[in-house]
Motif scaffolding. Structure first.
Motif, PDB file in Angstrom:
ATOM      1  N   ILE A   1       0.839  -1.194   0.000  1.00  0.00           N
ATOM      2  CA  ILE A   1       0.000   0.000   0.000  1.00  0.00           C
ATOM      3  C   ILE A   1       0.879   1.251   0.000  1.00  0.00           C
ATOM      4  CG2 ILE A   1      -1.675   1.314   1.379  1.00  0.00           C
ATOM      5  CD1 ILE A   1      -2.915  -1.232   0.249  1.00  0.00           C
ATOM      6  N   LEU A   2       1.979   1.199   0.715  1.00  0.00           N
ATOM      7  CA  LEU A   2       2.815   2.391   0.888  1.00  0.00           C
ATOM      8  C   LEU A   2       3.661   2.712  -0.334  1.00  0.00           C
ATOM      9  CD1 LEU A   2       4.017   1.892   4.567  1.00  0.00           C
ATOM     10  CD2 LEU A   2       2.067   3.213   3.724  1.00  0.00           C
ATOM     11  N   ARG A   3       4.055   1.709  -1.083  1.00  0.00           N
ATOM     12  CA  ARG A   3       4.961   1.933  -2.217  1.00  0.00           C
ATOM     13  C   ARG A   3       4.402   2.945  -3.229  1.00  0.00           C
ATOM     14  NH1 ARG A   3       5.801  -3.312  -4.088  1.00  0.00           N
ATOM     15  NH2 ARG A   3       6.771  -3.657  -2.082  1.00  0.00           N
ATOM     16  N   PRO A   4       3.153   2.806  -3.700  1.00  0.00           N
ATOM     17  CA  PRO A   4       2.625   3.797  -4.654  1.00  0.00           C
ATOM     18  C   PRO A   4       2.522   5.201  -4.052  1.00  0.00           C
ATOM     19  CG  PRO A   4       1.250   1.834  -4.610  1.00  0.00           C
ATOM     20  CD  PRO A   4       2.246   1.690  -3.513  1.00  0.00           C
ATOM     21  N   ILE A   5       2.212   5.274  -2.773  1.00  0.00           N
ATOM     22  CA  ILE A   5       2.139   6.592  -2.128  1.00  0.00           C
ATOM     23  C   ILE A   5       3.523   7.224  -2.088  1.00  0.00           C
ATOM     24  CG2 ILE A   5       1.671   7.760   0.067  1.00  0.00           C
ATOM     25  CD1 ILE A   5      -0.589   5.726   0.472  1.00  0.00           C
ATOM     26  N   GLN A   6       4.510   6.418  -1.756  1.00  0.00           N
ATOM     27  CA  GLN A   6       5.901   6.903  -1.731  1.00  0.00           C
ATOM     28  C   GLN A   6       6.295   7.421  -3.112  1.00  0.00           C
ATOM     29  OE1 GLN A   6       8.607   5.882   0.857  1.00  0.00           O
ATOM     30  NE2 GLN A   6       9.594   7.618  -0.067  1.00  0.00           N
ATOM     31  N   ASN A   7       5.929   6.666  -4.161  1.00  0.00           N
ATOM     32  CA  ASN A   7       6.282   7.080  -5.521  1.00  0.00           C
ATOM     33  C   ASN A   7       5.576   8.364  -5.926  1.00  0.00           C
ATOM     34  OD1 ASN A   7       7.916   4.834  -5.773  1.00  0.00           O
ATOM     35  ND2 ASN A   7       6.355   3.609  -6.790  1.00  0.00           N
ATOM     36  N   GLN A   8       4.338   8.533  -5.536  1.00  0.00           N
ATOM     37  CA  GLN A   8       3.569   9.696  -5.953  1.00  0.00           C
ATOM     38  C   GLN A   8       3.854  10.937  -5.106  1.00  0.00           C
ATOM     39  OE1 GLN A   8      -0.601   9.055  -6.416  1.00  0.00           O
ATOM     40  NE2 GLN A   8      -1.036  11.188  -6.885  1.00  0.00           N
ATOM     41  N   TYR A   9       3.957  10.759  -3.786  1.00  0.00           N
ATOM     42  CA  TYR A   9       4.051  11.925  -2.899  1.00  0.00           C
ATOM     43  C   TYR A   9       5.440  12.135  -2.310  1.00  0.00           C
ATOM     44  CZ  TYR A   9      -1.025  12.004  -3.055  1.00  0.00           C
ATOM     45  OH  TYR A   9      -2.332  12.077  -3.475  1.00  0.00           O
ATOM     46  N   GLY A  10       6.300  11.117  -2.426  1.00  0.00           N
ATOM     47  CA  GLY A  10       7.605  11.216  -1.778  1.00  0.00           C
ATOM     48  C   GLY A  10       7.420  11.178  -0.271  1.00  0.00           C
ATOM     49  N   GLY A  11       8.459  11.476   0.454  1.00  0.00           N
ATOM     50  CA  GLY A  11       8.363  11.508   1.906  1.00  0.00           C
ATOM     51  C   GLY A  11       8.243  10.115   2.489  1.00  0.00           C
ATOM     52  N   ASN A  12       7.607  10.040   3.660  1.00  0.00           N
ATOM     53  CA  ASN A  12       7.479   8.749   4.319  1.00  0.00           C
ATOM     54  C   ASN A  12       6.334   8.762   5.333  1.00  0.00           C
ATOM     55  OD1 ASN A  12       8.576   9.924   6.725  1.00  0.00           O
ATOM     56  ND2 ASN A  12      10.566   9.777   5.737  1.00  0.00           N
TER      57      ASN A  12
ATOM     58  N   TRP B   1       1.098  10.760   6.838  1.00  0.00           N
ATOM     59  CA  TRP B   1       2.218  10.778   5.904  1.00  0.00           C
ATOM     60  C   TRP B   1       2.831  12.173   5.846  1.00  0.00           C
ATOM     61  CZ3 TRP B   1       3.999   6.571   3.315  1.00  0.00           C
ATOM     62  CH2 TRP B   1       4.913   6.783   2.293  1.00  0.00           C
ATOM     63  N   VAL B   2       4.146  12.252   5.760  1.00  0.00           N
ATOM     64  CA  VAL B   2       4.827  13.526   5.536  1.00  0.00           C
ATOM     65  C   VAL B   2       5.358  13.485   4.111  1.00  0.00           C
ATOM     66  CG1 VAL B   2       6.699  15.048   6.236  1.00  0.00           C
ATOM     67  CG2 VAL B   2       5.464  13.724   7.961  1.00  0.00           C
ATOM     68  N   THR B   3       4.867  14.398   3.269  1.00  0.00           N
ATOM     69  CA  THR B   3       5.264  14.425   1.864  1.00  0.00           C
ATOM     70  C   THR B   3       6.679  14.955   1.710  1.00  0.00           C
ATOM     71  OG1 THR B   3       4.521  16.678   1.440  1.00  0.00           O
ATOM     72  CG2 THR B   3       2.873  14.909   1.208  1.00  0.00           C
ATOM     73  N   ARG B   4       7.202  14.856   0.487  1.00  0.00           N
ATOM     74  CA  ARG B   4       8.556  15.361   0.229  1.00  0.00           C
ATOM     75  C   ARG B   4       8.643  16.862   0.453  1.00  0.00           C
ATOM     76  NH1 ARG B   4       6.786  14.461  -5.312  1.00  0.00           N
ATOM     77  NH2 ARG B   4       7.649  12.385  -5.227  1.00  0.00           N
ATOM     78  N   ARG B   5       7.503  17.551   0.393  1.00  0.00           N
ATOM     79  CA  ARG B   5       7.481  19.001   0.621  1.00  0.00           C
ATOM     80  C   ARG B   5       7.253  19.337   2.089  1.00  0.00           C
ATOM     81  NH1 ARG B   5       3.372  20.624  -3.978  1.00  0.00           N
ATOM     82  NH2 ARG B   5       2.602  21.812  -2.247  1.00  0.00           N
ATOM     83  N   GLY B   6       7.207  18.324   2.942  1.00  0.00           N
ATOM     84  CA  GLY B   6       7.056  18.544   4.376  1.00  0.00           C
ATOM     85  C   GLY B   6       5.624  18.711   4.835  1.00  0.00           C
TER      86      GLY B   6
END
Length: 105
Positions: free
Chosen positions: A51-62, A82-87
């Motif tokens: 479930i997390l892999r597609p979210i990681q690919n789309q939104y970045g972060g963790n 979730w914290v996106t790549r943009r914080g």
């Protein structure tokens, strides 16, 4: 330094800023770890890492926090913070069977 500031800022947020988490009581039951494992073994839900892999690919972060697995009107849903790549801190509600994102708050 930037990560420390972000971590401090996130820890200062009151939990009331997470509407889906506060709505858990409306959905009735959540599942125990044994219930979730059994459902996963029967193929009723996808494992969380899938479930997390597609979210990681789309939104970045963790993932910041696994809120839980819940029954939402007869449908099993994962709720994660979730914290996106943009914080940005967001909360996902995800269909546990299909992996489809139902909502992002």
């Amino acid at each position: 330094m930037r990560r420390i500031v972000l971590a401090l800022a996130l820890s200062a947020l009151p939990m009331t800023t997470f509407p889906a988490a506060s709505a858990q009581g409306q959905w009735g039951s959540s599942f125990t770890a044994d219930d979730a494992r059994d459902a996963r073994q029967r193929g009723e839900i996808k494992p969380l890492n899938q479930i997390l892999r597609p979210i990681q690919n789309q939104y970045g972060g963790n993932m910041r926090k696994f809120v839980g697995l819940f029954d939402q009107g007869g449908r099993k849903v994962y709720i994660i913070d979730w914290v996106t790549r943009r914080g940005e801190l967001v909360q996902f509600t995800i269909d546990a069977e299909s992996g489809r994102v139902i909502s992002v708050n």
